[in-house]
Design an enzyme around this catalytic site. Structure first.
Site, PDB file in Angstrom:
ATOM      1  N   GLY A 196       2.742   1.353  -4.886  1.00 59.67           N
ATOM      2  CA  GLY A 196       3.704   0.274  -5.130  1.00 59.67           C
ATOM      3  C   GLY A 196       5.120   0.787  -5.392  1.00 59.67           C
ATOM      4  O   GLY A 196       6.048   0.010  -5.609  1.00 59.67           O
TER       5      GLY A 196
ATOM      6  N   SER B  53       0.834  -1.208   0.000  1.00 53.44           N
ATOM      7  CA  SER B  53       0.000   0.000   0.000  1.00 53.44           C
ATOM      8  C   SER B  53       0.870   1.260   0.000  1.00 53.44           C
ATOM      9  O   SER B  53       0.339   2.371   0.043  1.00 53.44           O
ATOM     10  CB  SER B  53      -0.912  -0.002   1.222  1.00 53.44           C
ATOM     11  OG  SER B  53      -0.138  -0.081   2.403  1.00 53.44           O
ATOM     12  N   TYR B  54       2.179   1.125  -0.009  1.00 55.30           N
ATOM     13  CA  TYR B  54       3.054   2.298   0.058  1.00 55.30           C
ATOM     14  C   TYR B  54       3.195   2.945  -1.320  1.00 55.30           C
ATOM     15  O   TYR B  54       3.504   2.282  -2.309  1.00 55.30           O
ATOM     16  CB  TYR B  54       4.447   1.920   0.606  1.00 55.30           C
ATOM     17  CG  TYR B  54       4.457   1.628   2.100  1.00 55.30           C
ATOM     18  CD1 TYR B  54       3.294   1.674   2.861  1.00 55.30           C
ATOM     19  CD2 TYR B  54       5.640   1.323   2.758  1.00 55.30           C
ATOM     20  CE1 TYR B  54       3.303   1.417   4.225  1.00 55.30           C
ATOM     21  CE2 TYR B  54       5.669   1.054   4.127  1.00 55.30           C
ATOM     22  CZ  TYR B  54       4.495   1.102   4.853  1.00 55.30           C
ATOM     23  OH  TYR B  54       4.512   0.841   6.193  1.00 55.30           O
ATOM     24  N   GLY B  55       3.001   4.261  -1.318  1.00 56.94           N
ATOM     25  CA  GLY B  55       3.004   5.009  -2.578  1.00 56.94           C
ATOM     26  C   GLY B  55       1.607   5.536  -2.825  1.00 56.94           C
ATOM     27  O   GLY B  55       0.642   4.775  -2.792  1.00 56.94           O
TER      28      GLY B  55
END
Ligand SMILES: NC(=O)c1ccc[n+]([C@@H]2O[C@H](COP(=O)([O-])OP(=O)(O)OC[C@H]3O[C@@H](n4cnc5c(N)ncnc54)[C@H](OP(=O)(O)O)[C@@H]3O)[C@@H](O)[C@H]2O)c1
Length: 347
Positions: free
Chosen positions: A84, A76-78
């Site tokens: 991604g 879930s990062y970004g």
């Protein structure tokens, strides 16, 4: 010439000594400290820009070179179209890294139990998508948070998906995140029955956030179960670095709003960190990170540039005394405002 050789040998031995502090838990190589990469791709909270990528690669290289070989990321990062991004960058950086410690690099991603992930297969597919972004095998796959607070019936299936990733050999180890003692024991038992070891548990832990580690005895439970405890947000999102004060400056966005509320109540801990840092000739960040290590956890401070990474790496190689740790513990108790808890943290 002899002097230069001697300096280079000492430098090499220093690095090797740091690397020697690796510990293997359930087949996963874990250093004393890792690096968090939530900011790597997050524009909204952390002000990420693609122009930062070359510097982030330097951060990655510096960390590995100094034995900080654990990198925490998540699918879930970004933010937005950059979803991604953190995994993509870590994949690229780890492939291109050419130095000592390559074999110890541990990319630990977290799979989010998004509302549309309802089956074990959806988690297997999520793991495959992460590996695709990383372009390498995932070392450690972690359940980003437990669904116990809102859909407890769903969680068993999702954990089955993580177990399948392990059984298929698509990941080297399995971990959990944001689980408290009760839910951890439940998850541990579930995995035990199918012979899947849990290597790590990751929770928020800092001088401003000791729940559930201290208050619920989570560290002791992890020790009993053979699980290594990873401390996330060890700098309490940066407020413990001492670079923000009641009069400002404040970071932009949501962090600024939060810090305005927190700063008036946390002077006891900032004052104590400052005093120990001065007497030790260290920085407040180094003291805050070393405190996490003194409690037997693996802190994963986020770093956005070389300067921050270098400073955080300086938390390695020395130890706070037990008197200093006790002083910090007492100051932490006196604080009347704590860091907000993750809403998904379970009991
Ligand atoms: N499992 C979970 O649910 C969860 C939740 C949160 C975080 N995490 C993980 O834990 C990692 C670390 O936590 P975090 O990033 O939330 O917070 P943190 O490590 O407490 O703080 C990191 C931020 O503080 C600032 N900073 C770091 N080192 C500094 C230094 N030496 N001097 C001055 N400023 C410094 C930087 O932001 P600025 O430069 O903008 O000030 C940096 O992004 C994350 O990256 C992520 O991998 C996991």
């Amino acid at each position: 010439m002899t002097g230069l050789c001697l300096t280079l040998t000492v430098k090499f031995l220093n690095k090797r000594d740091k690397l020697a502090n690796m510990e293997t838990n359930q087949g996963i190589s874990l250093p004393q400290m890792g690096c968090g990469t939530w900011a790597w791709g997050n524009q909204l909270l952390w002000g990420y820009k693609e122009s930062m990528d070359d510097h982030l690669q330097e951060v990655f290289n510096l960390c590995v070179d100094h034995g900080v070989t654990l990198f925490d990321t998540g699918d879930s990062y970004g933010t937005g179209r950059l979803n991604g991004r953190s995994e993509l960058l870590l994949g690229k950086f780890s492939r291109e890294y050419q130095g000592i410690g390559q074999e110890n690099i541990c990319i630990a991603t977290k799979l989010a139990p998004y509302p549309w992930r309802l089956t074990s297969q959806s988690m297997v597919l999520a793991g495959k998508a992460s590996a695709q972004r990383l372009q390498r095998k995932i070392d450690l796959v972690q359940m980003h948070w437990s669904t116990a607070n809102y859909a407890p019936w769903l969680e068993g299936r999702l954990l089955d998906g993580l177990a399948q990733l392990y059984e298929l050999g698509l990941v080297s180890g399995v971990g959990l995140s944001n689980y408290g003692p009760k839910r951890l024991k439940w998850g541990y038992e579930k995995f035990r029955q199918i012979n899947v070891p849990i290597s790590t548990l990751q929770v928020q832990y800092s001088l401003l956030s000791t729940y559930p580690v201290t208050e619920l005895g989570l560290k002791e439970i992890c020790d009993d179960l053979g699980i290594k405890l990873i401390a996330y947000s060890p700098l309490a999102l940066g407020i413990l670095t001492g670079k923000f004060s009641q009069k400002g400056p404040f970071p932009s966005g949501i962090r600024g709003l939060l810090f305005r509320q927190l700063l008036p109540g946390i002077e006891p801990i900032l004052g104590c960190l400052r005093a120990i840092a001065n007497s030790r000739n260290k920085t407040m960040s180094q003291i805050a990170i070393n405190w996490c290590m003194s409690k037997g956890t693996i802190p994963i401070p986020g770093a956005k540039n070389l300067e921050q990474a270098r400073e955080n790496i300086g938390a390695l190689g020395w130890k706070l005394t037990s008197a200093e740790v006790a002083e910090l513990d007492q100051a932490a108790v006196k604080v009347n405002k704590k860091m907000v808890q993750n809403i998904f943290q379970t009991k």
